[in-house]
Design a protein around this motif. Structure first.
Motif, PDB file in Angstrom:
ATOM      1  N   ALA A  48      -5.607  -2.747  -4.973  1.00 45.62           N
ATOM      2  CA  ALA A  48      -5.585  -1.446  -4.317  1.00 45.62           C
ATOM      3  C   ALA A  48      -5.967  -0.336  -5.286  1.00 45.62           C
ATOM      4  CB  ALA A  48      -4.191  -1.194  -3.747  1.00 45.62           C
ATOM      5  N   TYR A  49      -7.008   0.417  -4.933  1.00 47.15           N
ATOM      6  CA  TYR A  49      -7.484   1.512  -5.767  1.00 47.15           C
ATOM      7  C   TYR A  49      -7.740   2.748  -4.919  1.00 47.15           C
ATOM      8  CZ  TYR A  49      -8.219  -2.244  -9.094  1.00 47.15           C
ATOM      9  OH  TYR A  49      -8.014  -3.308  -9.920  1.00 47.15           O
ATOM     10  N   CYS A  50      -7.627   3.918  -5.520  1.00 53.71           N
ATOM     11  CA  CYS A  50      -7.929   5.162  -4.825  1.00 53.71           C
ATOM     12  C   CYS A  50      -9.427   5.195  -4.490  1.00 53.71           C
ATOM     13  CB  CYS A  50      -7.567   6.358  -5.719  1.00 53.71           C
ATOM     14  SG  CYS A  50      -8.174   7.933  -5.055  1.00 53.71           S
ATOM     15  N   PRO A  51      -9.768   5.443  -3.219  1.00 48.74           N
ATOM     16  CA  PRO A  51     -11.193   5.485  -2.845  1.00 48.74           C
ATOM     17  C   PRO A  51     -11.899   6.732  -3.389  1.00 48.74           C
ATOM     18  CG  PRO A  51      -9.833   6.074  -0.967  1.00 48.74           C
ATOM     19  CD  PRO A  51      -8.892   5.680  -2.073  1.00 48.74           C
ATOM     20  N   GLY A  52     -11.103   7.711  -3.875  1.00 48.47           N
ATOM     21  CA  GLY A  52     -11.684   8.933  -4.410  1.00 48.47           C
ATOM     22  C   GLY A  52     -12.067   8.799  -5.870  1.00 48.47           C
ATOM     23  N   PRO A  58      -0.381   3.063  -7.995  1.00 47.86           N
ATOM     24  CA  PRO A  58       0.844   2.689  -8.720  1.00 47.86           C
ATOM     25  C   PRO A  58       1.781   1.826  -7.871  1.00 47.86           C
ATOM     26  CG  PRO A  58       0.899   5.010  -8.106  1.00 47.86           C
ATOM     27  CD  PRO A  58      -0.465   4.504  -7.772  1.00 47.86           C
ATOM     28  N   GLU A  59       2.585   1.053  -8.578  1.00 45.10           N
ATOM     29  CA  GLU A  59       3.532   0.116  -7.965  1.00 45.10           C
ATOM     30  C   GLU A  59       4.313   0.744  -6.808  1.00 45.10           C
ATOM     31  OE1 GLU A  59       3.602  -3.019  -9.389  1.00 45.10           O
ATOM     32  OE2 GLU A  59       4.868  -3.691  -7.739  1.00 45.10           O
ATOM     33  N   LYS A  60       4.793   1.971  -7.019  1.00 42.61           N
ATOM     34  CA  LYS A  60       5.660   2.594  -6.011  1.00 42.61           C
ATOM     35  C   LYS A  60       4.937   2.893  -4.687  1.00 42.61           C
ATOM     36  CE  LYS A  60       5.149   7.364  -7.815  1.00 42.61           C
ATOM     37  NZ  LYS A  60       4.311   7.994  -6.808  1.00 42.61           N
ATOM     38  N   SER A  61       3.629   2.973  -4.722  1.00 41.95           N
ATOM     39  CA  SER A  61       2.863   3.264  -3.499  1.00 41.95           C
ATOM     40  C   SER A  61       2.214   2.031  -2.883  1.00 41.95           C
ATOM     41  CB  SER A  61       1.769   4.293  -3.805  1.00 41.95           C
ATOM     42  OG  SER A  61       2.331   5.494  -4.284  1.00 41.95           O
ATOM     43  N   LEU A  62       2.319   0.908  -3.579  1.00 41.90           N
ATOM     44  CA  LEU A  62       1.611  -0.294  -3.109  1.00 41.90           C
ATOM     45  C   LEU A  62       2.056  -0.762  -1.734  1.00 41.90           C
ATOM     46  CD1 LEU A  62       1.094  -2.593  -6.216  1.00 41.90           C
ATOM     47  CD2 LEU A  62      -0.643  -1.456  -4.802  1.00 41.90           C
ATOM     48  N   GLN A  63       3.372  -0.710  -1.487  1.00 42.43           N
ATOM     49  CA  GLN A  63       3.852  -1.185  -0.189  1.00 42.43           C
ATOM     50  C   GLN A  63       3.270  -0.347   0.946  1.00 42.43           C
ATOM     51  OE1 GLN A  63       8.115  -1.424   0.352  1.00 42.43           O
ATOM     52  NE2 GLN A  63       7.870  -2.355   2.369  1.00 42.43           N
ATOM     53  N   ARG A  64       3.269   0.982   0.733  1.00 39.87           N
ATOM     54  CA  ARG A  64       2.697   1.867   1.761  1.00 39.87           C
ATOM     55  C   ARG A  64       1.213   1.556   1.976  1.00 39.87           C
ATOM     56  NH1 ARG A  64       5.119   6.180   3.653  1.00 39.87           N
ATOM     57  NH2 ARG A  64       3.157   7.278   3.920  1.00 39.87           N
ATOM     58  N   PHE A  65       0.516   1.323   0.881  1.00 40.63           N
ATOM     59  CA  PHE A  65      -0.916   1.005   0.985  1.00 40.63           C
ATOM     60  C   PHE A  65      -1.136  -0.247   1.836  1.00 40.63           C
ATOM     61  CE2 PHE A  65      -4.783  -1.161  -0.370  1.00 40.63           C
ATOM     62  CZ  PHE A  65      -5.723  -0.146  -0.340  1.00 40.63           C
ATOM     63  N   TRP A  66      -0.433  -1.325   1.500  1.00 39.79           N
ATOM     64  CA  TRP A  66      -0.634  -2.594   2.218  1.00 39.79           C
ATOM     65  C   TRP A  66      -0.060  -2.566   3.631  1.00 39.79           C
ATOM     66  CZ3 TRP A  66      -4.466  -5.081   0.404  1.00 39.79           C
ATOM     67  CH2 TRP A  66      -4.705  -5.159  -0.972  1.00 39.79           C
ATOM     68  N   LYS A  72      -0.883   9.087  -1.316  1.00 40.21           N
ATOM     69  CA  LYS A  72      -1.490  10.198  -2.070  1.00 40.21           C
ATOM     70  C   LYS A  72      -1.776   9.727  -3.488  1.00 40.21           C
ATOM     71  CE  LYS A  72      -0.750  14.982  -3.505  1.00 40.21           C
ATOM     72  NZ  LYS A  72       0.274  15.964  -3.880  1.00 40.21           N
ATOM     73  N   CYS A  73      -3.004   9.965  -3.936  1.00 41.06           N
ATOM     74  CA  CYS A  73      -3.365   9.565  -5.292  1.00 41.06           C
ATOM     75  C   CYS A  73      -2.671  10.485  -6.295  1.00 41.06           C
ATOM     76  CB  CYS A  73      -4.873   9.630  -5.490  1.00 41.06           C
ATOM     77  SG  CYS A  73      -5.390   9.183  -7.160  1.00 41.06           S
ATOM     78  N   CYS A  74      -2.042   9.903  -7.311  1.00 40.76           N
ATOM     79  CA  CYS A  74      -1.328  10.711  -8.294  1.00 40.76           C
ATOM     80  C   CYS A  74      -2.291  11.330  -9.308  1.00 40.76           C
ATOM     81  CB  CYS A  74      -0.254   9.875  -8.978  1.00 40.76           C
ATOM     82  SG  CYS A  74      -0.875   8.353  -9.676  1.00 40.76           S
ATOM     83  N   PHE A  80      -5.171   9.079   1.442  1.00 42.48           N
ATOM     84  CA  PHE A  80      -6.006   8.019   2.019  1.00 42.48           C
ATOM     85  C   PHE A  80      -5.127   6.893   2.556  1.00 42.48           C
ATOM     86  CE2 PHE A  80      -5.270   5.125  -1.473  1.00 42.48           C
ATOM     87  CZ  PHE A  80      -4.982   5.981  -2.534  1.00 42.48           C
ATOM     88  N   THR A  81      -5.764   6.001   3.304  1.00 41.04           N
ATOM     89  CA  THR A  81      -5.105   4.762   3.741  1.00 41.04           C
ATOM     90  C   THR A  81      -5.963   3.598   3.237  1.00 41.04           C
ATOM     91  OG1 THR A  81      -6.302   4.427   5.812  1.00 41.04           O
ATOM     92  CG2 THR A  81      -4.391   5.902   5.895  1.00 41.04           C
TER      93      THR A  81
END
Ligand code: ZN
Length: 141
Positions: A48-52, A58-66, A72-74, A80-81
């Motif tokens: 998972a990478y920021c498309p921007g 980061p680990e803390k956002s991975l669950q939301r991503f998947w 939100k990119c830090c 993004f989704t």
């Protein structure tokens, strides 16, 4: 023996045929989690990478991503989704519908029938047929 058991339970009112399945079949027959995980693994095979800006999520956002939720990119602050920047970006279909659409497009079924099953217009089915053809060409070089 097998035949008499079968005969015993088969009555006119308690059977269904292929047409009954076809008549009632829709995306709800499929499992949303299985479809989502399959699609997202295909869209993001190396992670998972920021498309921007391309920074690793980061680990803390991975669950939301998947889970296909908004992240939100830090680094660049872009929202993004998991679908942002992919060929499914902005599509109005859920993951089950994407899988079902792909399967139905591989059959001889008419765009009109596919449109009825997926509750969309036949014109939209044609757009998706073209989109998947383009992705096929892209994938196969
Ligand atoms: Zn970013």
């Amino acid at each position: 023996m097998q035949n008499s058991e079968t005969t015993a339970i088969v009555k006119k009112g308690n059977v269904f045929d292929i047409n009954d399945v076809l008549h009632d079949f829709q995306a709800n027959f499929l499992n949303e989690v299985v479809c989502r995980e399959w699609v997202l693994k295909r869209l993001h095979p190396v992670g998972a990478y920021c498309p921007g800006c391309g920074v690793a999520i980061p680990e803390k956002s991975l669950q939301r991503f998947w889970m296909s939720e908004r992240v939100k990119c830090c680094q660049c602050n872009k929202f993004f989704t998991a679908l942002t920047g992919t060929f499914l970006s902005g599509c109005q279909l859920d993951y089950r519908e994407v899988i079902l659409l792909a399967i139905l497009l591989s059959t001889d079924m008419s765009d009109k029938t596919i449109a009825e099953i997926l509750n969309m217009s036949a014109a939209n089915v044609r757009i998706w047929r073209n989109k998947f053809e383009i992705m096929g060409k892209l994938k196969n070089g």
